[in-house]
Design a protein around this motif. Structure first.
Motif, PDB file in Angstrom:
ATOM      1  N   VAL A   1       0.828  -1.205   0.000  1.00 15.66           N
ATOM      2  CA  VAL A   1       0.000   0.000   0.000  1.00 15.66           C
ATOM      3  C   VAL A   1       0.864   1.258   0.000  1.00 15.66           C
ATOM      4  CG1 VAL A   1      -1.657   1.296   1.360  1.00 15.66           C
ATOM      5  CG2 VAL A   1      -1.969  -1.129   1.026  1.00 15.66           C
TER       6      VAL A   1
ATOM      7  N   ALA B   1       0.737   4.028  -2.861  1.00 11.33           N
ATOM      8  CA  ALA B   1       0.501   5.443  -2.570  1.00 11.33           C
ATOM      9  C   ALA B   1       1.640   6.287  -3.133  1.00 11.33           C
ATOM     10  CB  ALA B   1       0.378   5.652  -1.070  1.00 11.33           C
TER      11      ALA B   1
ATOM     12  N   GLY C   1      -3.221  -5.111  -6.198  1.00 15.27           N
ATOM     13  CA  GLY C   1      -2.284  -4.010  -6.353  1.00 15.27           C
ATOM     14  C   GLY C   1      -1.780  -3.843  -7.776  1.00 15.27           C
TER      15      GLY C   1
ATOM     16  N   THR D   1      -2.973   0.782   6.709  1.00 16.88           N
ATOM     17  CA  THR D   1      -3.276   0.523   5.314  1.00 16.88           C
ATOM     18  C   THR D   1      -4.554   1.248   4.904  1.00 16.88           C
ATOM     19  OG1 THR D   1      -2.466  -1.667   5.782  1.00 16.88           O
ATOM     20  CG2 THR D   1      -3.513  -1.358   3.676  1.00 16.88           C
ATOM     21  N   TYR D   2      -5.546   1.093   5.750  1.00 17.65           N
ATOM     22  CA  TYR D   2      -6.843   1.709   5.472  1.00 17.65           C
ATOM     23  C   TYR D   2      -6.693   3.231   5.374  1.00 17.65           C
ATOM     24  CZ  TYR D   2     -11.668   3.114   6.365  1.00 17.65           C
ATOM     25  OH  TYR D   2     -12.888   3.691   6.283  1.00 17.65           O
TER      26      TYR D   2
ATOM     27  N   LEU E   1      -4.975   4.325   2.250  1.00 18.29           N
ATOM     28  CA  LEU E   1      -5.768   4.164   1.025  1.00 18.29           C
ATOM     29  C   LEU E   1      -6.911   5.166   0.946  1.00 18.29           C
ATOM     30  CD1 LEU E   1      -5.774   0.316   0.651  1.00 18.29           C
ATOM     31  CD2 LEU E   1      -4.774   1.982  -0.884  1.00 18.29           C
TER      32      LEU E   1
ATOM     33  N   PHE F   1      -5.734   7.758  -1.159  1.00 14.78           N
ATOM     34  CA  PHE F   1      -5.026   7.245  -2.327  1.00 14.78           C
ATOM     35  C   PHE F   1      -5.429   7.993  -3.596  1.00 14.78           C
ATOM     36  CE2 PHE F   1      -4.848   4.042  -5.817  1.00 14.78           C
ATOM     37  CZ  PHE F   1      -3.479   3.968  -5.886  1.00 14.78           C
TER      38      PHE F   1
ATOM     39  N   MET G   1      -7.914  -4.680   4.940  1.00 15.06           N
ATOM     40  CA  MET G   1      -6.878  -4.394   3.941  1.00 15.06           C
ATOM     41  C   MET G   1      -7.359  -4.735   2.534  1.00 15.06           C
ATOM     42  SD  MET G   1      -3.327  -5.493   5.713  1.00 15.06           S
ATOM     43  CE  MET G   1      -3.668  -6.752   6.891  1.00 15.06           C
TER      44      MET G   1
ATOM     45  N   LEU H   1      -8.365  -2.027  -0.491  1.00 18.14           N
ATOM     46  CA  LEU H   1      -7.640  -2.011  -1.760  1.00 18.14           C
ATOM     47  C   LEU H   1      -8.584  -2.262  -2.929  1.00 18.14           C
ATOM     48  CD1 LEU H   1      -4.868  -1.568  -2.783  1.00 18.14           C
ATOM     49  CD2 LEU H   1      -4.334  -3.953  -2.462  1.00 18.14           C
TER      50      LEU H   1
ATOM     51  N   GLN I   1     -10.633   0.660  -4.290  1.00 22.88           N
ATOM     52  CA  GLN I   1      -9.996   1.676  -5.134  1.00 22.88           C
ATOM     53  C   GLN I   1     -10.475   1.555  -6.570  1.00 22.88           C
ATOM     54  OE1 GLN I   1      -8.532   4.012  -3.651  1.00 22.88           O
ATOM     55  NE2 GLN I   1      -8.697   2.862  -1.751  1.00 22.88           N
TER      56      GLN I   1
END
Lengths: 114, 982
Positions: A93, A97, B678, B776-777, B780, B783, B947, B951, B954
């Motif tokens: 992540v 980013a 990802g 992580t959250y 994002l 993001f 997580m 992701l 997104q």
């Protein structure tokens, strides 16, 4: 058997280190994953390689190392697997980013000048 | 009141008051002032309550064990000398609180001010009544820190920030030196207790480590008391609110340095080194400060340099090897506190009522502020040393000492001259303060029309000025007993005969006073032209500005030197850093092998099984393939990593570790899905044959990396072979195996280890996992994909265009429609997977399974629904799925189980177990560890899903962003990065 496992650890670690030194973020992520396999296997192997040993005690039994596998490295590795997953996720992540912010997937956040 | 309680309250009450004041609402000015005043007055009363004991020659003590193993106690000790300072701290403190109530503006956050002020009072009190030197050094640093907060109170101004930083840098560095010095002193004496140190004077002075200890302690004391060459921070600290200047920078904080010098005077003074360092610093500071003070245009600046000069005088007196000089120094500490605090307050009043502190703009305030003018007149006269005021008496004592001082150096012959010169300067700047502000024509163009301040704001000044007069006229009757008390506690029976009286007959000191007074007046008249000019700063010494030198040093240290070092030793690029780590690891390993040697162990290798060898032939190939393909073929590399992971999994099964295999397998699936998600956001990279072929440099670099990789891999392989062919050490294993069932209540030793024996580690681990998931959250949520990743990937576009035309793209579920059979199967399999998870979870204590793998299975089940059903469809049906609630529940369950043990009087995380007989199911192990494991399970489910889902989301957000971005076609250009660099 020890030879096979140690060679496996070597190949995993070597591939991991090679990827760790590459410039693209995805390569580093994959490299870390491979390296963590190698390290987990190594820690596991410190308990000795035992085929066919019992992992589960009988009811009321007091186990000895002669018949059972060493639980300590196993517990360590189990924890390491989960933590490894969490850090891989975080790394991914962060890299995503960074890629969004800098526009490149180079580990330094910018392409190397030629 | 028992003395232990008295001392303890004296130290702790200000800190408690500080916390209370800090909790008040931002603009509760009156409440905070009342609180602070009450604390200061209570302190003063307590100090007074201690007087009977102290005046009888007793010492109040309180001691609490702190680190007994190191011989350190928290000890408080109040003798006459400490008593005097405690009175100063609380007495002036109370007056300053009253003054500050009227000085501070309504819109300042006043409670914060009083909170810092009270905390400072507590720290200062602790410094003066510390009975232990290490403890003293600690509170000493605390006063530096709190003075930083107070100077920087108006932190929106640059001057406040810079002044605060400079004061902290100088005094805290000095404090560090003091700490080191105290440690050396403690080493010499064998104890850090003040009593022991004060009793070991001869041992200290004769010890070879005397000089280092002396220099370090003096560094601390001289920086704190702003002595040359560390004097420059004090004038810059004048950016503080005036009550702070009155309290810290005249009466208390800067006196801490001279306090320490006087405290250690009986055991450390009397040597040549002491005289050289202390005496010289004091002499230079006295003259320099007085000289520069004359040319200050800011009232507070003038007072600041004058404070330097008077501190220099005190330091000089302490440097002389004479008991009488010590008496004069302590006496002058008191006198200076009285007149300087009142002058600072008066300067604040002038600033408050006229809006400026510039002497050149002020004039003729005598008419508009007659009462204040008279107060200042008296206080300034005391500062100048005019007879019948307190400053005169201590100055006479100083002159007498200057005349009779005996020390080994010829330097002393000029001491009377220097004393007179300093005194004349002091007369000149006192005159300037009075004449400049209060006499002459009416002021023009002031920001405010001057008027008398409120009665309450003037009251503290009046009290202090009255003190000056009282001490000046009747010294023996007013301050005499207190001074005598303090001196007896420092010098014991060796207190010399001294006489506190105004008239000693016609003698040399009196003549010197007259000369100094006349000289000062003449000097002031001579300098009129210069002082009225626009020239800033003083003649001759303007170049030698400590502030500028300090700033240049700071720039050099914190910027230039740092940058240069970074340029030499570091890099911002990741690859060299990682390379360095690998090289160092290799060297460390190599060195160990070289020193200790390595070889195969004592166990014969077990025969090679062709099946596992084959598995690893494939696994190794997978790893090498992943390494080769990770740049241009990410999907392939990901699949190959999965292959290697499976080989690891098989190895775990092979060597009797079913729990590991289970966890590895499930984590493998989740990791792969995560990385797949990802991939979408990474740039396209296509290998163009012939382009970007390896340049010579790149080629060399690749060869170097290859060598490193081969070295690391080969080294680790050799190391593992050496480890595996040795008998494994039996450290914990035997113990765990023996107690897993009998005490942990489970037959699966690994699980019992995780949830019981090493439960605390697991608890820490799940907290880490939770933190990572939330990080992580959070990452994002903000993001922003790179511009070239905004467009939907080509596969998605193909599917969307193939979807039936009547269906709107937002509701289209191309995957679910195309893959109808897997879609249906996935829905069917969901409850089955949930059941499997429950099975794994509940049997975990006895059979392979447990919270980790069960949680992963649930996460996989859910993510399958996401992958096939699409985000919108899944979230419609799984609305109960709130990952953050799962995380919270998990953490609460796990830590709650641990805490419950405390409720039963057992240590944290002690577990209980038994077997429960359930109908149809049979015996179910019910250890409290199971609840802990359920906590782990809930956390793993929540964290993993948080997580993955964050992701995956997104893409949904990305689609929305794309529809916006597509409106402006310029941004959708695609960059094809086909660079061959490595």
């Amino acid at each position: 058997m020890e030879l096979v496992v140690s060679l496996a650890i070597g190949v995993l670690a070597g591939s991991g280190v090679w990827l760790l030194l590459r410039p693209r973020t995805f390569q580093v992520t994959i490299g870390l994953a491979l390296l963590s396999y190698a390290v987990n296997l190594f820690i596991f192997s410190t308990g000795g390689l035992r085929t066919g040993a019992d992992a589960i005690l009988g009811r009321g039994e007091v186990g000895t190392l002669a018949e059972f596998t060493d639980p300590v490295p196993q517990a360590l590795v189990l924890t390491a697997i989960v933590i490894g997953f969490a850090t891989t996720a975080l790394l991914l992540v962060v890299l995503l980013a960074a890629r969004g912010l800098t526009g490149t997937d180079h580990v330094d956040g910018r392409e190397r000048e030629r | 009141m028992p003395e232990t309680a008295l001392l303890l309250i004296l130290v702790s009450l200000p800190f408690a008051g500080a916390v209370a004041a800090g909790l008040l609402p931002t603009h509760a000015r009156n409440a905070a002032a009342v609180l602070a005043g009450a604390v200061a007055l209570t302190g003063l009363l307590l100090v007074w309550a201690a007087y009977p004991t102290v005046s009888a020659g007793g010492v109040l003590r309180a001691e609490f064990a702190w680190i007994p193993a190191l011989g350190l106690n928290f000890s408080l000790r109040m003798d006459g000398f400490a008593w005097l300072f405690a009175g100063l701290v609380t007495g002036i403190g109370a007056l300053v609180v009253l003054y500050a109530r009227y000085y501070m503006a309504e819109d300042d956050p006043v409670p914060r001010f009083f909170a810092f002020l009270l905390a400072f009072m507590g720290a200062m009190m602790a410094v003066v009544i510390s009975g232990n030197l290490v403890q003293l050094a600690f509170f000493w640093e605390l006063t530096s820190l709190l003075s930083f907060m107070l100077i920087g109170y108006w932190h929106h101004t640059t001057a406040a920030r810079e002044g605060a930083r400079m004061a902290l840098t100088v005094t805290a560095t000095g404090g560090l030196a003091l700490f080191a010095g105290v440690l050396v002193l403690g080493h010499i004496v064998g104890s850090y207790e003040l009593d022991a140190v004060l009793a070991a004077g001869d041992r200290i002075r004769e010890h070879p480590l005397y000089l280092p200890a002396l220099v370090l302690i003096l560094l601390g004391a001289l920086t704190k008391s702003a002595q040359f060459p560390f004097h420059f921070w004090l004038p810059n600290a004048m950016a503080a609110p005036t009550p702070v200047s009155a309290y810290l920078h005249s009466a208390t904080l800067v006196k801490a340095g001279v306090f320490l010098l006087a405290r250690l005077w009986p055991v450390m003074a009397g040597t040549e080194a002491w005289f050289l360092i202390v005496g010289t610093a004091g002499l230079v500071t006295m003259l320099l400060g007085a000289y520069v003070a004359i040319f200050q245009n800011d009232l507070k600046g003038l007072l600041a340099y004058s404070t330097l000069s008077h501190l220099g005088l005190i330091t000089l007196l302490l440097g002389l090897d004479s008991e009488l000089a010590l008496v004069a120094a302590v006496f002058h500490i008191l006198n200076h506190a009285a007149f300087k605090a009142s002058l600072f307050m008066a300067a604040g009043i002038i600033d408050h009522e006229t809006g400026t502190r510039d002497i050149r703009r002020l004039s003729g305030l005598n008419r508009s502020m007659p009462f204040t003018a008279r107060l200042v007149l008296v206080a300034a006269a005391a500062m100048a040393g005019v007879p019948l005021l307190n400053g005169f008496i201590s100055k006479e004592m100083f002159f007498a000492e200057a005349l009779s001082a005996e020390a080994p150096l010829g330097l002393l012959n000029m001491l009377p001259v220097a004393a007179m010169l300093g005194s004349a300067f002091s007369v000149a700047y006192s005159l300037r303060f009075i004449h400049g502000a209060f006499f002459g024509p009416d002021p023009v163009g002031l920001p405010q029309t001057p008027q008398e301040p409120g009665t309450w704001m003037r009251l503290p000044v009046e009290i202090l000025v009255l003190t000056c007069i009282g001490v000046g006229v009747l010294p023996a009757a007013t301050v005499g007993p207190f001074l005598d008390l303090a001196m007896r506690s420092v010098l014991g029976d060796g207190v010399p005969g001294y006489s506190l009286s105004v008239w000693h007959g016609l003698n040399l000191p009196l003549l010197m006073s007259v000369v100094a007074l006349a000289g000062g007046v003449a000097l002031y008249l001579l300098l009129q032209g210069r002082l009225r000019s626009e020239i800033e700063g003083e003649p001759l010494l303007r170049r030698l500005e400590g502030k500028r030198i300090f700033e240049r040093a700071m720039v050099f240290l914190s910027w230039r030197l740092a940058r240069r070092l970074e340029g030499i030793a570091s890099t911002r690029r990741l690859q060299p850093q990682l390379r360095l780590i690998v090289v160092v690891a290799l060297l460390a390993g190599g060195l160990t092998v070289w020193v200790r040697g390595v070889g195969p162990g004592n166990l014969p290798p077990s025969p090679v099984d062709p099946v596992l060898a084959l598995v690893w032939a494939v696994g190794g190939a997978c790893a090498l393939g992943a390494a080769a393909l990770a740049k241009f073929h990410r999907l392939a590399a990901l699949i190959l990593v999965g292959g290697a992971g499976l080989a690891v999994c098989v190895t775990f099964v092979w060597f009797s570790a079913p729990d590991l295999a289970l966890t590895q397998l499930t984590v493998e699936v989740v990791t792969t899905v995560l990385l797949l998600l990802g991939l979408r956001w990474l740039p396209q990279r296509i290998q163009i044959p012939g382009d970007g072929g390896p340049e010579v440099l790149t080629h060399a670099r690749r060869m170097r990396d290859l060598a490193l990789a081969v070295g690391a891999g080969g080294g680790l392989a050799a190391l593992s072979y050496a480890v595996m062919t040795r008998t494994p050490p039996q450290l914990l294993a035997q113990d765990f195996l023996a107690r897993a069932y009998t005490e942990g209540g489970g037959t699966n030793v690994v699980n019992v280890t995780l949830v019981d024996f090493r439960g605390f580690d697991t608890l820490g681990e799940i907290f880490v996992v939770a933190a990572v998931a939330l990080a992580t959250y959070a990452l994002l949520r903000r993001f922003r994909p790179a511009p070239d990743s905004l467009e939907p990937p080509i596969q998605q576009r193909d599917q969307l265009s193939a979807a039936p035309a009547e269906e709107a793209p937002a509701t289209a579920r191309p995957v679910a429609d195309w893959l109808l059979v897997p879609f249906t199967l996935t829905r069917l399999i969901f409850p089955v997977m949930a059941l499997v998870a429950a099975f794994l979870l509940f049997r975990g204590h006895d059979l392979p399974g447990g919270g980790f793998s069960a949680g992963m299975v649930v996460a996989i089940a859910v993510i399958l629904q996401y992958m096939i059903g699409g985000t919108a469809w899944t979230e419609d049906r799984l609305a109960w799925l709130r990952p953050r609630v799962w995380i919270g529940t998990g953490l609460l369950l796990a830590s709650g189980t641990g805490l419950a043990a405390l409720g039963f009087g057992r240590p944290f995380l002690t577990s209980y177990f038994g077997y429960l007989e359930l109908p149809f199911i049979g015996q179910v192990p019910t250890a409290s560890a199971l609840i802990f494991d359920i906590g782990v399970f809930a956390l793993v489910v929540g964290a993993t899903l948080l997580m993955l889902v964050a992701l995956a989301h997104q893409s949904v957000r990305g689609r929305r962003a794309t529809s916006r971005a597509l409106a402006s076609p310029a941004r959708t250009e695609r960059t094809l990065a086909a660079a061959g660099d490595d």
